[in-house]
Write a protein that holds these residues in place. Structure first.
Motif, PDB file in Angstrom:
ATOM      1  N   LEU A 105      13.627   1.521   6.033  1.00  0.00           N
ATOM      2  CA  LEU A 105      13.638  -0.318   5.826  1.00  0.00           C
ATOM      3  C   LEU A 105      12.248  -0.736   5.696  1.00  0.00           C
ATOM      4  CD1 LEU A 105      14.861  -1.254   9.088  1.00  0.00           C
ATOM      5  CD2 LEU A 105      16.435  -0.996   8.052  1.00  0.00           C
ATOM      6  N   THR A 106      12.640  -1.512   4.274  1.00  0.00           N
ATOM      7  CA  THR A 106      11.161  -2.235   3.392  1.00  0.00           C
ATOM      8  C   THR A 106      10.862  -2.604   5.455  1.00  0.00           C
ATOM      9  OG1 THR A 106      12.647  -4.319   3.163  1.00  0.00           O
ATOM     10  CG2 THR A 106      12.971  -1.724   1.714  1.00  0.00           C
ATOM     11  N   PRO A 107       9.334  -3.084   4.700  1.00  0.00           N
ATOM     12  CA  PRO A 107       8.770  -4.704   5.413  1.00  0.00           C
ATOM     13  C   PRO A 107       9.786  -5.747   5.466  1.00  0.00           C
ATOM     14  CG  PRO A 107       7.475  -3.549   4.125  1.00  0.00           C
ATOM     15  CD  PRO A 107       8.715  -3.192   4.040  1.00  0.00           C
ATOM     16  N   LEU A 108      10.641  -5.859   4.719  1.00  0.00           N
ATOM     17  CA  LEU A 108      11.729  -7.146   5.504  1.00  0.00           C
ATOM     18  C   LEU A 108      12.479  -7.150   5.964  1.00  0.00           C
ATOM     19  CD1 LEU A 108      12.720  -9.858   3.897  1.00  0.00           C
ATOM     20  CD2 LEU A 108      13.923  -9.014   2.509  1.00  0.00           C
ATOM     21  N   GLY A 109      13.530  -5.559   5.724  1.00  0.00           N
ATOM     22  CA  GLY A 109      14.472  -4.940   6.608  1.00  0.00           C
ATOM     23  C   GLY A 109      14.082  -4.762   8.493  1.00  0.00           C
ATOM     24  N   ARG A 110      12.626  -4.959   8.705  1.00  0.00           N
ATOM     25  CA  ARG A 110      12.403  -4.424   9.675  1.00  0.00           C
ATOM     26  C   ARG A 110      11.751  -6.510  10.115  1.00  0.00           C
ATOM     27  NH1 ARG A 110      11.266  -0.009  10.821  1.00  0.00           N
ATOM     28  NH2 ARG A 110       9.884  -0.027  12.690  1.00  0.00           N
ATOM     29  N   THR A 111      11.471  -7.080   9.413  1.00  0.00           N
ATOM     30  CA  THR A 111      11.581  -8.325  10.138  1.00  0.00           C
ATOM     31  C   THR A 111      13.007  -9.137  10.938  1.00  0.00           C
ATOM     32  OG1 THR A 111      11.983  -9.436   8.135  1.00  0.00           O
ATOM     33  CG2 THR A 111       9.366  -8.995   8.521  1.00  0.00           C
ATOM     34  N   LEU A 112      13.889  -8.026  10.142  1.00  0.00           N
ATOM     35  CA  LEU A 112      15.005  -8.687  10.926  1.00  0.00           C
ATOM     36  C   LEU A 112      15.422  -8.178  12.273  1.00  0.00           C
ATOM     37  CD1 LEU A 112      17.843  -7.779   8.277  1.00  0.00           C
ATOM     38  CD2 LEU A 112      17.518  -9.825   9.750  1.00  0.00           C
ATOM     39  N   LEU A 113      14.757  -6.718  13.021  1.00  0.00           N
ATOM     40  CA  LEU A 113      15.289  -5.893  14.306  1.00  0.00           C
ATOM     41  C   LEU A 113      14.633  -7.242  15.606  1.00  0.00           C
ATOM     42  CD1 LEU A 113      12.924  -2.912  13.354  1.00  0.00           C
ATOM     43  CD2 LEU A 113      16.155  -3.283  14.116  1.00  0.00           C
ATOM     44  N   GLU A 114      13.615  -7.889  15.352  1.00  0.00           N
ATOM     45  CA  GLU A 114      14.106  -8.693  16.338  1.00  0.00           C
ATOM     46  C   GLU A 114      14.476  -9.922  16.523  1.00  0.00           C
ATOM     47  OE1 GLU A 114       9.801 -12.748  18.057  1.00  0.00           O
ATOM     48  OE2 GLU A 114       9.699 -10.744  16.737  1.00  0.00           O
ATOM     49  N   PRO A 115      15.024 -10.691  15.427  1.00  0.00           N
ATOM     50  CA  PRO A 115      15.943 -11.627  15.437  1.00  0.00           C
ATOM     51  C   PRO A 115      17.584 -10.501  15.764  1.00  0.00           C
ATOM     52  CG  PRO A 115      15.587 -11.162  13.646  1.00  0.00           C
ATOM     53  CD  PRO A 115      14.676 -10.369  14.204  1.00  0.00           C
ATOM     54  N   LEU A 116      17.626  -9.622  15.569  1.00  0.00           N
ATOM     55  CA  LEU A 116      19.047  -8.990  15.803  1.00  0.00           C
ATOM     56  C   LEU A 116      18.665  -8.379  17.631  1.00  0.00           C
ATOM     57  CD1 LEU A 116      20.165  -6.434  13.028  1.00  0.00           C
ATOM     58  CD2 LEU A 116      20.873  -8.633  13.454  1.00  0.00           C
ATOM     59  N   SER A 117      17.873  -8.278  17.742  1.00  0.00           N
ATOM     60  CA  SER A 117      17.648  -7.987  19.351  1.00  0.00           C
ATOM     61  C   SER A 117      18.164  -9.187  20.174  1.00  0.00           C
ATOM     62  CB  SER A 117      15.816  -7.329  19.192  1.00  0.00           C
ATOM     63  OG  SER A 117      16.230  -5.809  18.890  1.00  0.00           O
ATOM     64  N   ALA A 118      16.969  -9.982  19.243  1.00  0.00           N
ATOM     65  CA  ALA A 118      17.491 -11.113  20.405  1.00  0.00           C
ATOM     66  C   ALA A 118      19.312 -11.563  20.293  1.00  0.00           C
ATOM     67  CB  ALA A 118      16.744 -12.366  20.357  1.00  0.00           C
TER      68      ALA A 118
ATOM     69  N   VAL B 249      22.069 -18.867   5.206  1.00  0.00           N
ATOM     70  CA  VAL B 249      22.140 -18.001   6.505  1.00  0.00           C
ATOM     71  C   VAL B 249      23.173 -17.684   6.446  1.00  0.00           C
ATOM     72  CG1 VAL B 249      22.742 -18.904   8.953  1.00  0.00           C
ATOM     73  CG2 VAL B 249      20.883 -20.129   7.417  1.00  0.00           C
ATOM     74  N   GLY B 250      24.130 -17.775   5.812  1.00  0.00           N
ATOM     75  CA  GLY B 250      25.654 -18.017   6.199  1.00  0.00           C
ATOM     76  C   GLY B 250      25.458 -16.432   5.075  1.00  0.00           C
ATOM     77  N   GLU B 251      24.520 -16.256   4.202  1.00  0.00           N
ATOM     78  CA  GLU B 251      24.330 -15.147   3.075  1.00  0.00           C
ATOM     79  C   GLU B 251      23.966 -13.808   4.307  1.00  0.00           C
ATOM     80  OE1 GLU B 251      21.943 -13.556  -1.189  1.00  0.00           O
ATOM     81  OE2 GLU B 251      22.655 -16.165  -0.971  1.00  0.00           O
ATOM     82  N   VAL B 252      23.379 -14.342   4.991  1.00  0.00           N
ATOM     83  CA  VAL B 252      22.935 -12.913   6.154  1.00  0.00           C
ATOM     84  C   VAL B 252      23.795 -12.799   7.239  1.00  0.00           C
ATOM     85  CG1 VAL B 252      20.932 -12.060   7.798  1.00  0.00           C
ATOM     86  CG2 VAL B 252      20.477 -13.950   5.564  1.00  0.00           C
TER      87      VAL B 252
END
Length: 135
Positions: free
Chosen positions: A100-113, A30-33
């Motif tokens: 964005l890679t598929p992994l990068g796209r998975t960040l969009l929802e938590p970043l939006s939240a 988590v800290g790394e992200v």
């Protein structure tokens, strides 16, 4: 999440050791992200690339104040983490496109939240800061 932790935010579902060992803190994913996305430019690049792929110069023009060196370093870091893909097209001169890679796209929802939370609570945080700076 187990049934015993229903309704408990996942960050609270496990007790942290006390004191938190420095090596465990350094190795925490988590800290790394947060270190990756918490810099000045990474989250902005993820959001821009979430809309559509961009060429390097498009990104450079889209972000006021970012140097070419910092844009290159940030894109390289996001690419190394598997969040951004760099595609070189065989044109003359070669054109490079970032997406964005598929992994990068998975960040969009938590970043939006997180962004929604920040906008929703901006006034409260500003008010709290004002109380603490005026004392």
């Amino acid at each position: 999440m187990s049934a015993t932790h229903t309704g408990v935010p996942s960050v609270l579902a496990h007790d942290l050791p006390r004191p938190v060992p420095a090596d465990e803190l350094a190795a925490c994913p988590v800290g790394e992200v947060f270190r990756r996305l918490g810099d000045k430019w990474s989250m902005l690049l993820v959001v821009l690339l979430g809309g559509r792929p961009h060429r390097y110069n498009e990104l450079h023009r889209a972000i006021e104040g970012i140097s070419q060196r910092m844009l290159t370093r940030t894109l390289r870091g996001l690419e190394n983490d598997g969040l951004v893909r760099r595609d070189v097209h065989p044109t003359v001169p070669p054109s490079v496109e970032y997406s964005l890679t598929p992994l990068g796209r998975t960040l969009l929802e938590p970043l939006s939240a997180l962004a929604d939370w920040a906008v929703h609570h901006e006034a409260e945080m500003h008010e709290a800061r004002s109380r603490h700076t005026s004392t």
